[in-house]
Design a protein around this motif. Structure first.
Motif, PDB file in Angstrom:
ATOM      1  N   MET A 193       0.623   3.878  -3.015  1.00 44.45           N
ATOM      2  CA  MET A 193       0.160   5.228  -2.707  1.00 44.45           C
ATOM      3  C   MET A 193       1.229   6.266  -3.007  1.00 44.45           C
ATOM      4  O   MET A 193       0.918   7.371  -3.440  1.00 44.45           O
ATOM      5  CB  MET A 193      -0.268   5.334  -1.238  1.00 44.45           C
TER       6      MET A 193
ATOM      7  N   ALA B 237       0.830  -1.208   0.000  1.00 45.82           N
ATOM      8  CA  ALA B 237       0.000   0.000   0.000  1.00 45.82           C
ATOM      9  C   ALA B 237       0.863   1.256   0.000  1.00 45.82           C
ATOM     10  O   ALA B 237       0.558   2.225  -0.712  1.00 45.82           O
ATOM     11  CB  ALA B 237      -0.925   0.000   1.212  1.00 45.82           C
TER      12      ALA B 237
ATOM     13  N   VAL C 137      -0.623   8.744  -5.318  1.00 38.14           N
ATOM     14  CA  VAL C 137      -1.006   9.984  -4.643  1.00 38.14           C
ATOM     15  C   VAL C 137       0.055  11.064  -4.793  1.00 38.14           C
ATOM     16  O   VAL C 137      -0.246  12.208  -5.115  1.00 38.14           O
ATOM     17  CB  VAL C 137      -1.303   9.716  -3.144  1.00 38.14           C
TER      18      VAL C 137
END
Length: 182
Positions: free
Chosen positions: A30, A26, A34
């Motif tokens: 991310m 994760a 992101v």
């Protein structure tokens, strides 16, 4: 039945180690999505490749899943085990970042010792819960480290903070075009 402080610490360590691969996956994904950092996507791709390697040698060797190694259990009690052992995943992570320090000719003591401590805690935890023997844990860690070293050697030219803003070499134009996002 009351738990001693040592039992509570063991439970905490074993639970933290059990969810470590999910956190690593994760975090890498991310970071890429992101924060728009291409390095995170490369690392996530490496984690997926590591899982495929684990799945491959589990299929070739006809490996059986140890229920003690389960990440989760279904309502019927069926264990869900990742294809790659947790020690291999942490070994991949360590090998990748050790090679990053080596190729950049920098030694970050904090990063080195934290990753090494994570490796040792993972090996201890997997032995403690009965998932692996010492030999199995060390073997899986070495396989993961070797995979991380090889993967970093393949992507080292692209593992840069400003990769999206530069062209590496004229000879790698086809590879650059393949890895370009736009």
């Amino acid at each position: 039945m009351s738990l001693s402080l040592i039992d509570t610490i063991k439970i905490f360590i074993n639970t933290a180690v059990r969810i470590t691969p999910v956190g690593l996956y994760a975090g890498a994904a991310m970071s890429g999505v992101v924060f728009n950092d291409f390095r995170g996507l490369l690392l996530f791709g490496g984690f997926l490749a590591n899982e495929l390697i684990g799945l491959g040698y589990k299929m070739v060797l006809r490996g059986v899943s140890n229920p003690q190694c389960a990440l989760l259990y279904s309502e019927t009690g069926t264990p869900f085990v990742l294809p790659s052992p947790i020690t291999q995943t942490v070994g991949f992570f360590a090998g990748f970042f050790y090679m990053d320090m080596y190729y950049n000719n920098t030694f970050n003591a904090l990063k080195f010792f934290l990753i090494s401590a994570l490796q040792l805690l993972t090996i201890y935890s997997r032995i403690n819960v009965g998932c692996k023997t010492l030999l199995d844990a060390v073997y899986c860690t070495l396989i993961g480290m070797l995979s991380g070293v090889i993967y970093y050697s393949l992507v080292k030219d692209y593992y840069k903070a400003d990769y999206m803003n530069q062209t590496i070499t004229q000879a790698n134009t086809a590879i650059n075009n393949f890895f370009s996002i736009s």
